[in-house]
Design a protein around this motif. Structure first.
Motif, PDB file in Angstrom:
ATOM      1  N   HIS A  65       7.105 -11.512  -3.899  1.00  0.00           N
ATOM      2  CA  HIS A  65       7.841 -10.563  -2.743  1.00  0.00           C
ATOM      3  C   HIS A  65       8.079  -9.439  -3.382  1.00  0.00           C
ATOM      4  N   LEU A  66       8.509  -8.390  -2.479  1.00  0.00           N
ATOM      5  CA  LEU A  66       8.748  -7.079  -2.627  1.00  0.00           C
ATOM      6  C   LEU A  66      10.157  -6.678  -2.219  1.00  0.00           C
ATOM      7  N   SER A  67      11.041  -7.579  -2.389  1.00  0.00           N
ATOM      8  CA  SER A  67      12.337  -7.237  -2.182  1.00  0.00           C
ATOM      9  C   SER A  67      13.355  -6.477  -2.654  1.00  0.00           C
ATOM     10  N   PHE A  68      12.646  -5.967  -4.273  1.00  0.00           N
ATOM     11  CA  PHE A  68      13.337  -5.090  -5.070  1.00  0.00           C
ATOM     12  C   PHE A  68      12.313  -3.797  -5.208  1.00  0.00           C
ATOM     13  N   GLY A  69      11.201  -3.689  -4.218  1.00  0.00           N
ATOM     14  CA  GLY A  69      10.495  -2.598  -4.339  1.00  0.00           C
ATOM     15  C   GLY A  69       9.008  -2.907  -5.043  1.00  0.00           C
ATOM     16  N   LEU A  70       8.653  -1.809  -5.272  1.00  0.00           N
ATOM     17  CA  LEU A  70       7.404  -1.780  -6.112  1.00  0.00           C
ATOM     18  C   LEU A  70       6.891  -0.376  -6.642  1.00  0.00           C
ATOM     19  N   GLY A  71       6.581  -0.253  -7.744  1.00  0.00           N
ATOM     20  CA  GLY A  71       5.833   1.065  -8.099  1.00  0.00           C
ATOM     21  C   GLY A  71       7.087   1.930  -8.734  1.00  0.00           C
ATOM     22  N   PRO A  72       6.732   3.301  -8.693  1.00  0.00           N
ATOM     23  CA  PRO A  72       7.788   4.211  -9.500  1.00  0.00           C
ATOM     24  C   PRO A  72       9.260   4.082  -9.004  1.00  0.00           C
ATOM     25  N   HIS A  73       9.284   3.779  -7.634  1.00  0.00           N
ATOM     26  CA  HIS A  73      10.691   3.732  -6.971  1.00  0.00           C
ATOM     27  C   HIS A  73      11.303   2.234  -7.128  1.00  0.00           C
ATOM     28  N   GLY A  74      10.693   1.204  -7.778  1.00  0.00           N
ATOM     29  CA  GLY A  74      10.980  -0.066  -7.788  1.00  0.00           C
ATOM     30  C   GLY A  74      12.300  -0.132  -8.537  1.00  0.00           C
ATOM     31  N   CYS A  75      13.205  -1.016  -7.845  1.00  0.00           N
ATOM     32  CA  CYS A  75      14.637  -0.915  -8.337  1.00  0.00           C
ATOM     33  C   CYS A  75      14.914  -1.231 -10.051  1.00  0.00           C
ATOM     34  N   PRO A  76      15.482  -0.041 -10.799  1.00  0.00           N
ATOM     35  CA  PRO A  76      15.553  -0.145 -12.222  1.00  0.00           C
ATOM     36  C   PRO A  76      16.628  -1.398 -12.459  1.00  0.00           C
ATOM     37  N   GLY A  77      17.495  -1.796 -11.573  1.00  0.00           N
ATOM     38  CA  GLY A  77      18.549  -2.560 -11.945  1.00  0.00           C
ATOM     39  C   GLY A  77      18.159  -4.148 -11.453  1.00  0.00           C
ATOM     40  N   THR A  78      17.025  -4.456 -11.333  1.00  0.00           N
ATOM     41  CA  THR A  78      16.795  -5.656 -10.658  1.00  0.00           C
ATOM     42  C   THR A  78      17.252  -6.780 -11.714  1.00  0.00           C
ATOM     43  N   VAL A  94      18.008  10.458  -7.946  1.00  0.00           N
ATOM     44  CA  VAL A  94      16.595   9.825  -8.184  1.00  0.00           C
ATOM     45  C   VAL A  94      16.033   8.908  -6.882  1.00  0.00           C
ATOM     46  N   LEU A  95      16.772   8.470  -5.925  1.00  0.00           N
ATOM     47  CA  LEU A  95      16.421   7.786  -4.904  1.00  0.00           C
ATOM     48  C   LEU A  95      15.327   8.706  -3.936  1.00  0.00           C
ATOM     49  N   THR A  96      15.702  10.082  -3.858  1.00  0.00           N
ATOM     50  CA  THR A  96      14.994  10.852  -2.829  1.00  0.00           C
ATOM     51  C   THR A  96      13.872  11.660  -3.541  1.00  0.00           C
ATOM     52  N   GLU A 103       0.722  -1.353   0.098  1.00  0.00           N
ATOM     53  CA  GLU A 103      -0.071   0.201   0.133  1.00  0.00           C
ATOM     54  C   GLU A 103       0.827   1.367  -0.030  1.00  0.00           C
ATOM     55  N   VAL A 104       1.789   1.458   0.922  1.00  0.00           N
ATOM     56  CA  VAL A 104       2.728   2.517   0.801  1.00  0.00           C
ATOM     57  C   VAL A 104       3.537   2.821  -0.379  1.00  0.00           C
ATOM     58  N   LEU A 105       4.126   1.716  -0.784  1.00  0.00           N
ATOM     59  CA  LEU A 105       4.953   1.910  -2.071  1.00  0.00           C
ATOM     60  C   LEU A 105       4.016   2.088  -3.408  1.00  0.00           C
ATOM     61  N   SER A 106       2.932   1.841  -3.098  1.00  0.00           N
ATOM     62  CA  SER A 106       1.980   2.050  -4.409  1.00  0.00           C
ATOM     63  C   SER A 106       1.428   3.354  -4.212  1.00  0.00           C
ATOM     64  N   SER A 107       1.556   4.054  -3.190  1.00  0.00           N
ATOM     65  CA  SER A 107       1.018   5.685  -3.107  1.00  0.00           C
ATOM     66  C   SER A 107       2.042   6.915  -2.779  1.00  0.00           C
ATOM     67  N   PRO A 108       2.862   6.756  -3.863  1.00  0.00           N
ATOM     68  CA  PRO A 108       3.841   7.885  -3.724  1.00  0.00           C
ATOM     69  C   PRO A 108       3.284   9.413  -3.685  1.00  0.00           C
ATOM     70  N   ARG A 143      14.919   8.448 -15.826  1.00  0.00           N
ATOM     71  CA  ARG A 143      14.638   8.336 -17.170  1.00  0.00           C
ATOM     72  C   ARG A 143      16.103   7.661 -17.832  1.00  0.00           C
ATOM     73  N   PRO A 144      17.266   8.172 -17.857  1.00  0.00           N
ATOM     74  CA  PRO A 144      18.418   7.562 -18.222  1.00  0.00           C
ATOM     75  C   PRO A 144      18.943   6.189 -17.497  1.00  0.00           C
ATOM     76  N   LEU A 145      18.524   6.110 -16.172  1.00  0.00           N
ATOM     77  CA  LEU A 145      18.677   4.789 -15.616  1.00  0.00           C
ATOM     78  C   LEU A 145      17.826   4.022 -16.165  1.00  0.00           C
ATOM     79  N   THR A 146      16.859   3.971 -16.666  1.00  0.00           N
ATOM     80  CA  THR A 146      15.676   3.028 -17.241  1.00  0.00           C
ATOM     81  C   THR A 146      16.386   2.951 -18.581  1.00  0.00           C
ATOM     82  N   ARG A 147      16.851   3.553 -19.469  1.00  0.00           N
ATOM     83  CA  ARG A 147      17.447   3.413 -20.642  1.00  0.00           C
ATOM     84  C   ARG A 147      18.610   2.646 -20.363  1.00  0.00           C
ATOM     85  N   ALA A 148      19.503   2.737 -19.430  1.00  0.00           N
ATOM     86  CA  ALA A 148      20.665   2.231 -19.583  1.00  0.00           C
ATOM     87  C   ALA A 148      20.613   0.642 -19.000  1.00  0.00           C
TER      88      ALA A 148
END
Length: 398
Positions: free
Chosen positions: A339-352, A80-82, A42-47, A93-98
């Motif tokens: 599981h949610l170990s790599f996060g969820l939503g807009p801050h989910g880990c892009p390098g998973t 980006v993290l904060t 719930e929290v991760l889905s409500s930025p 955006r550049p992380l997603t591309r890379a």
């Protein structure tokens, strides 16, 4: 409880919090612990309700001498993290591309080459300290390549990134703080030099992607643009290897601590992907992040007000008995779970995907080259941090 002891083994606190009604305020975190999987989701889905602005609040604020050293650098702005909302989308955006599937696929031959070279370097010795000999250098080399750093610059850059973590999350005396700050500043100037070089000589790497995204055009980079690029490169360098290092540590530890799991994997190597997912669930490589409440909200039966801070525990969510059967048992035959170990939503880990691929290549290599692998020391001490969950040292033999 002593904060360091809590960081080394937070799971009893997580379990108690999951059993308690509502959320639990944990003094060691100075935050409300979000411990149950559905509440974490719930929290991760409500930025829009829970801001990431304080996600990396330090445990230790550097003293005046260290701050004076840091003032000589060229970073220190939002990464980006904060970030939230439009700012976060722009910085991500550049992380997603890379880290796109195509870029990751192109990186895998390098990962295999480095993995094989590292294992070959100690295979004849019969024993190794896994973290320093493999779990740290492999992701470091991959992160350096992703950014576009010269191989000779990568070890020092990664060390300095780790010193940035130490400066904020480890208790250091003034001399130690100043020394760490100087290394951080050196890293910032190195990354700044790369950014300015890529302005006139673009390449297929993350430095170039960030320069193009954060500073469109072809003019000389402004001081503000340089600080933003450096801050986000510094963040990418640390996040780009730390999570994978942690996962490489815990997956090997968990497989060997119950030797039946390792032997099963040797018999059924097709379970490698499942072993990776189970290790991530069982020992989330990043235990969680803080979020700050933007407006009054109710979570898990607890009323929170604007400005309240929650710690969203990915690790506790992975051990939730309401969502997982036998949650405290490591079992590579467990049916796949979300599981949610790599996060969820807009801050989910892009390098998973890249992290998992490094671990997959590693386990396949170990199964082939060192099937007799075992723990040399059953007393394994975990690092006293929630930023990454990994052994301080992991001695193996075969």
């Amino acid at each position: 409880m002593d904060r360091q002891a809590f960081y080394r083994d937070p799971y009893p606190v997580y379990a108690e919090a999951r059993r308690a009604p509502g959320l639990t305020f944990v003094p060691e975190l100075d935050a409300w612990l979000v411990s149950r999987r559905e509440d974490v989701r719930e929290v991760l889905s409500s930025p829009d309700v829970f801001s990431s602005a304080g996600a990396m609040r330090p445990d230790h604020v550097p003293g005046p001498a260290a701050l004076a050293e840091l003032a000589k650098g060229c970073g220190g702005v939002q990464a980006v993290l904060t970030a939230d909302g439009d700012a976060h989308r722009r910085l991500r955006r550049p992380l997603t591309r890379a880290l796109s599937p195509a870029r990751v696929a192109a990186t895998l031959p390098f990962v295999r080459e480095r993995a094989e070279a590292l294992v070959a370097g100690f295979a004849a010795d019969g024993r190794v300290e896994w973290m320093s000999a493999y779990a740290e250098p492999l992701p470091a080399a991959v992160a350096g390549r992703l950014l576009g750093l010269d191989p000779e610059d990568t070890p020092g850059a990664v060390r300095a990134a780790r010193r940035a973590e130490e400066l904020l999350f480890t208790e250091l005396d003034e001399e130690g703080q100043v020394a760490a700050a100087r290394e951080v500043v050196g890293l910032q100037h190195l990354l700044d030099a790369y950014a300015r070089a890529r302005r006139s000589d673009p390449r297929d790497d993350l430095v170039t992607d960030m320069v193009r995204d954060f500073a469109p055009g072809d003019g000389e980079l402004t001081p503000d643009q340089r600080r933003e690029i450096v801050s986000n490169l510094e963040n990418a360098l640390l996040a780009g290897h730390l999570t994978t290092t942690a996962l490489l540590g815990v997956v090997v530890l968990d497989l060997l601590r119950d030797r039946r799991q390792w032997e099963l994997l040797c018999e059924r190597p097709e379970l490698v992907p499942a072993a990776i997912e189970e290790a991530a669930r069982f020992e989330a490589p990043v235990q969680g992040f803080r979020r700050t409440v933007r407006r009054p909200v109710r979570v898990g039966g607890t009323e929170l007000g604007e400005g309240d801070v929650v710690f969203v525990s990915y690790a506790s969510a992975g051990r939730d008995a309401e969502a997982e059967s036998r949650p405290d048992e490591f079992d590579i035959t467990r049916p796949a779970s979300r599981h949610l170990s790599f996060g969820l939503g807009p801050h989910g880990c892009p390098g998973t995907h890249l992290a998992k691929e490094q671990v997959r290549i590693t386990l396949e290599l170990l199964l082939r080259e060192l099937p007799g692998l075992r723990l040399a020391d059953q007393e394994v001490v975990m690092a006293p941090t929630l930023i990454h969950r990994s052994p301080e040292a992991l001695h193996l033999e075969w």
